[in-house]
Design a protein around this motif. Structure first.
Motif, short mmCIF file in Angstrom:
data_model
loop_
_atom_site.label_atom_id
_atom_site.label_comp_id
_atom_site.label_asym_id
_atom_site.label_seq_id
_atom_site.Cartn_x
_atom_site.Cartn_y
_atom_site.Cartn_z
N VAL A 188 1.16 -1.52 -0.20
CA VAL A 188 0.32 -0.17 -0.43
C VAL A 188 0.89 1.27 -0.02
CG1 VAL A 188 -1.72 1.05 1.75
CG2 VAL A 188 -1.73 -1.35 1.48
N PRO A 189 0.86 2.75 -1.16
CA PRO A 189 1.70 3.44 -1.02
C PRO A 189 1.15 4.26 0.63
CG PRO A 189 0.05 3.75 -2.08
CD PRO A 189 -0.61 2.06 -1.91
N THR A 190 2.75 5.21 0.47
CA THR A 190 2.94 5.67 1.67
C THR A 190 2.15 6.63 1.25
OG1 THR A 190 4.12 4.01 2.71
CG2 THR A 190 3.91 6.89 3.11
N LEU A 191 1.65 7.60 1.69
CA LEU A 191 0.82 9.12 1.51
C LEU A 191 1.86 10.27 1.58
CD1 LEU A 191 -2.80 8.19 1.22
CD2 LEU A 191 -1.41 7.96 -0.27
N THR A 192 2.48 11.18 1.48
CA THR A 192 2.74 12.07 1.94
C THR A 192 2.34 13.25 2.08
OG1 THR A 192 3.97 12.55 0.00
CG2 THR A 192 5.62 11.08 1.47
N PRO A 193 2.85 13.84 2.88
CA PRO A 193 1.43 15.46 3.09
C PRO A 193 1.57 16.03 1.40
CG PRO A 193 2.36 14.93 4.63
CD PRO A 193 2.62 13.95 3.83
N VAL A 194 0.94 16.61 0.62
CA VAL A 194 1.28 17.54 -0.37
C VAL A 194 1.45 19.08 0.05
CG1 VAL A 194 0.17 18.61 -2.60
CG2 VAL A 194 -0.07 15.80 -1.95
N PRO A 195 2.69 19.95 0.04
CA PRO A 195 2.23 21.00 0.20
C PRO A 195 1.28 21.70 -0.78
CG PRO A 195 4.49 20.97 -1.44
CD PRO A 195 3.72 19.62 -0.27
N ARG A 196 1.29 22.94 0.29
CA ARG A 196 -0.55 23.83 -0.28
C ARG A 196 -0.03 25.37 0.10
NH1 ARG A 196 -4.27 20.37 -1.15
NH2 ARG A 196 -4.37 18.18 -0.62
N PHE A 197 0.19 26.03 -0.68
CA PHE A 197 0.24 27.93 -0.95
C PHE A 197 -0.90 28.71 -1.22
CE2 PHE A 197 0.86 31.54 -3.09
CZ PHE A 197 1.32 31.88 -2.24
N VAL A 198 -1.71 28.97 -0.73
CA VAL A 198 -2.96 30.06 -0.10
C VAL A 198 -2.67 31.33 -0.38
CG1 VAL A 198 -5.48 30.54 0.56
CG2 VAL A 198 -4.21 28.43 1.21
N PRO A 199 -2.59 31.94 -2.42
CA PRO A 199 -2.06 32.59 -2.46
C PRO A 199 -3.77 34.01 -1.96
CG PRO A 199 -3.43 31.57 -4.34
CD PRO A 199 -3.52 30.82 -3.15
N GLU A 200 -2.87 35.95 -2.07
CA GLU A 200 -4.15 36.97 -1.97
C GLU A 200 -5.11 36.43 -2.36
OE1 GLU A 200 -4.12 41.55 -2.27
OE2 GLU A 200 -2.50 39.92 -2.68
N ALA A 201 -6.09 36.41 -2.23
CA ALA A 201 -7.62 36.74 -2.62
C ALA A 201 -7.82 37.52 -3.65
CB ALA A 201 -8.87 36.47 -1.93
N ILE A 202 -7.63 37.64 -4.29
CA ILE A 202 -7.82 38.49 -5.91
C ILE A 202 -7.85 38.08 -7.05
CG2 ILE A 202 -5.73 40.28 -4.40
CD1 ILE A 202 -4.02 39.76 -6.74
N SER A 203 -8.90 38.57 -8.03
CA SER A 203 -8.87 38.22 -9.92
C SER A 203 -7.87 38.15 -10.08
CB SER A 203 -10.07 38.99 -9.74
OG SER A 203 -10.84 38.25 -11.38
N ARG A 204 -7.36 36.89 -10.76
CA ARG A 204 -6.53 37.33 -11.43
C ARG A 204 -7.32 36.41 -13.06
NH1 ARG A 204 -1.85 36.35 -8.31
NH2 ARG A 204 -2.26 36.20 -6.20
N ARG A 205 -5.95 36.78 -14.13
CA ARG A 205 -6.67 36.02 -15.12
C ARG A 205 -5.70 35.11 -15.99
NH1 ARG A 205 -8.55 39.46 -20.11
NH2 ARG A 205 -7.95 37.97 -22.22
N ILE A 206 -6.15 33.77 -15.82
CA ILE A 206 -5.88 33.02 -16.03
C ILE A 206 -6.02 32.33 -17.28
CG2 ILE A 206 -5.73 30.06 -15.43
CD1 ILE A 206 -7.16 31.63 -12.56
N THR A 207 -4.83 32.22 -18.11
CA THR A 207 -4.94 31.51 -19.55
C THR A 207 -4.57 29.94 -19.68
OG1 THR A 207 -4.43 33.67 -20.71
CG2 THR A 207 -4.12 31.70 -21.61
N LEU A 208 -5.34 28.65 -20.18
CA LEU A 208 -5.40 27.70 -20.03
C LEU A 208 -4.69 27.62 -21.64
CD1 LEU A 208 -9.01 26.51 -19.42
CD2 LEU A 208 -7.07 27.38 -17.52
#
Length: 575
Positions: free
Chosen positions: A513-533
């Motif tokens: 059974v794979p050992t799960l390692t914590p995934v680093p997470r980052f919460v940026p400033e809550a502002i509107s951004r323009r995201i291009t896919l």
């Protein structure tokens, strides 16, 4: 898989479904039409089931009083399609087939047009008439109307949610298209097989969605996630009950439309970390022994999941072709970049190693009659990607017929005509994606130009063959892409009922059974951004969370969505 473009086009459809569901609860008809009369033979009541376990009384089909229907394969199939005179059976299909005209002959060349259900195309009688006129004037001989989506089906169904434009006065647009194009073009309904719900409309499925009734059908990642990176919730093909259910749905569609063939999309796992529903893992362990979930990289587990997709395709095809043997089956495979240049590259490709699609074997075994590669690219100066894939198809998928799906909306007219020339000059069929946006300019005048700019040149001509490899090198390439005999012996399926027979490698000890390692997470400033896919779509949204591999965002008025980081090309202002 790259389903994002289709998902975004379905946002509006999903939101309308939410409204339709609310209206239905309030006994309001959104289209102001006369409400349909109550059903004479209502479907059996199936209670929601969140914890179905194989062999237990919580099995969603075993625990309900549902009469089985015998499928063409002889196995029991839950009669979720109704009872009595309304029940779908193979006898009904046989009778309908006998009433049909002569068996259709194969097309000389495949010139197809895909028609989405989420935009204008066949949502009204007028749209159907306009579509038929455009198909005839352009010279298309195949139409691929999208009949099953993650939002519902485009028929009157006793089993799944219906798309909002389906009603008692407009119950079966695909059958109408088939009738109006009889003798001119063949109808191949586009069936999204495993996508069952889009999380774009919210994390909780609507009440009439199959996953609201049977959440145990959901595919699950090794970390317990249910929403895939493309925001879809998938059914798990590793569950025999899910395969039974999908065969029942296809039988219902086939009886109502009696099409010439099918184009199956979404026949894949979301990634190698998926396939961990409780039922699928239990069935796997019942065959190989051991306990607990296997590791994602376990070679036996990977081979087993590939076999489950292959087994599902065999099941779907045999369900229909037992009584209508001339029906053709095509599978749609989204591809990116250049094709594999060796057998080792094929083994490590995303199709084979991550999404568990052994589609070369599907072609060679005859499970699919046509393989459709979705090469949705802007035309490069030399068109190398298209040429590569066209050459790859003509050398490696026999006896299946090769077809390429072209992204009209990504190219202007001249570039799209060039793509047609590159593919058709090698004798490969074409499908234009899609009817509502045939070119980047959005003009349907492109349809009228096709007979004079494209289809006037016979397939296999128009451009000199230009393989990227010399003759001797290409012969060596074809030899390498054929699997070595030892590998075939180790991996081919001996029988659909026992996918691990025939010399397949089976681990002597349980997989760790794979050992799960914590995934680093980052919460940026809550502002509107323009995201291009990377697909070119631009979204104005707030970024809620960032991980090394994903990006969670929320656009105004929508539920949070999660994207893989490699699907994002630009963020403004930058993080």
């Amino acid at each position: 898989m790259d389903h994002m473009r289709r998902n975004l086009k379905g946002w509006l459809c999903g939101l309308f479904l939410v409204l339709a569901s609310f209206c239905q609860a309030a006994d309001i008809d959104p289209a102001n039409a006369t409400p349909p009369p109550p059903e004479a033979n209502p479907s059996p009541s199936i209670a929601p089931d969140a914890d179905a376990v194989p062999g237990s009384t919580l099995d969603p089909f075993a625990s309900q009083n549902i009469a089985p229907t015998i499928t063409p394969e002889g196995s029991t199939l839950p009669a979720v399609l109704g009872t009595g005179a309304d029940q779908v059976t193979t006898e009904a299909i046989s009778a309908a087939a006998r009433r049909s005209a002569l068996l259709p002959a194969d097309d000389v060349e495949i010139r197809g047009l895909e028609v989405l259900s989420s935009v204008n195309g066949f949502q009204t009688q007028d749209q159907v008439r306009e579509l038929v006129d455009q198909v005839v004037s352009a010279g298309f001989n195949r139409v691929y109307p999208e009949v099953r989506t993650a939002y519902g089906v485009a028929i009157q169904s006793r089993t799944e949610a219906q798309l909002p434009f389906i009603s008692t006065v407009f119950p079966n647009p695909a059958a109408e298209i088939k009738t109006k194009l009889s003798g001119t073009a063949k109808i191949f309904p586009l069936i999204n097989v495993l996508p069952a719900y889009s999380a774009i409309t919210g994390l909780k499925p609507l009440p009439d969605n199959i996953l609201a009734k049977f959440p145990a059908f959901r595919n699950q990642s090794v970390t317990g996630d249910f929403v895939a990176p493309d925001n879809q919730v998938y059914l798990d093909p590793g569950s025999t009950t899910v395969q039974d259910y999908l065969a029942a749905i296809l039988l219902e569609i086939d009886t109502q439309i009696l099409p010439d063939g099918y184009l199956l999309s979404g026949v894949s796992y979301p990634g190698k970390d998926w396939g961990y529903s409780e039922r699928a893992v239990s069935e796997f362990r019942s065959i190989v022994g051991g306990s607990g979930p296997p590791a994602p990289d376990d070679p036996t587990w990977a081979a087993y999941r590939r076999d489950q997709l292959t087994k599902l395709l065999r099941r779907l095809k045999s369900t229909v072709t037992k009584d209508r043997p001339f029906v053709k089956f095509s599978v749609l495979i989204p591809v990116k970049g250049a094709p594999p240049a060796s057998w080792e590259e094929w083994q490590n490709s995303s199709y084979y190693a991550d999404h568990m699609q052994d589609w070369i074997q599907w072609c060679r075994e005859g499970i699919v009659d046509e393989i459709v590669l979705e090469v949705h690219e802007k035309l490069s100066p030399e068109g190398n990607v298209l040429e590569d894939w066209a050459n790859f198809l003509t050398s490696n998928v026999s006896p299946a017929r090769p077809v390429v799906s072209l992204a009209g909306g990504m190219n202007f007219n001249e570039a799209l005509v060039r793509q047609y020339q590159l593919v058709r000059s090698r004798g490969v069929g074409t499908i234009l994606y899609h009817y509502a946006a045939p070119t980047r300019s959005g003009s349907r005048g492109f349809f009228q130009s096709l007979p004079n700019t494209t289809f006037n040149v016979p397939p296999g001509k128009g451009l000199p063959p230009k393989p990227l490899l010399g003759t001797s090198e290409f012969r060596e390439f074809s030899r390498m892409i054929n699997p070595p005999p030892a590998y075939v012996t180790a991996t081919q399926t001996a029988a659909a009922s026992d996918p691990l027979k025939g010399g397949k490698l089976v681990l002597a000890t349980p997989s760790p059974v794979p050992t799960l390692t914590p995934v680093p997470r980052f919460v940026p400033e809550a502002i509107s951004r323009r995201i291009t896919l990377t697909s070119g779509v631009v979204v104005e949204a707030v970024i809620l969370e960032v991980t090394p591999t994903s990006l969670k965002i929320q656009a105004p008025g929508t539920a949070p969505m999660e994207f893989a980081r490699d699907r994002v090309s630009k963020i403004e202002p930058a993080l």
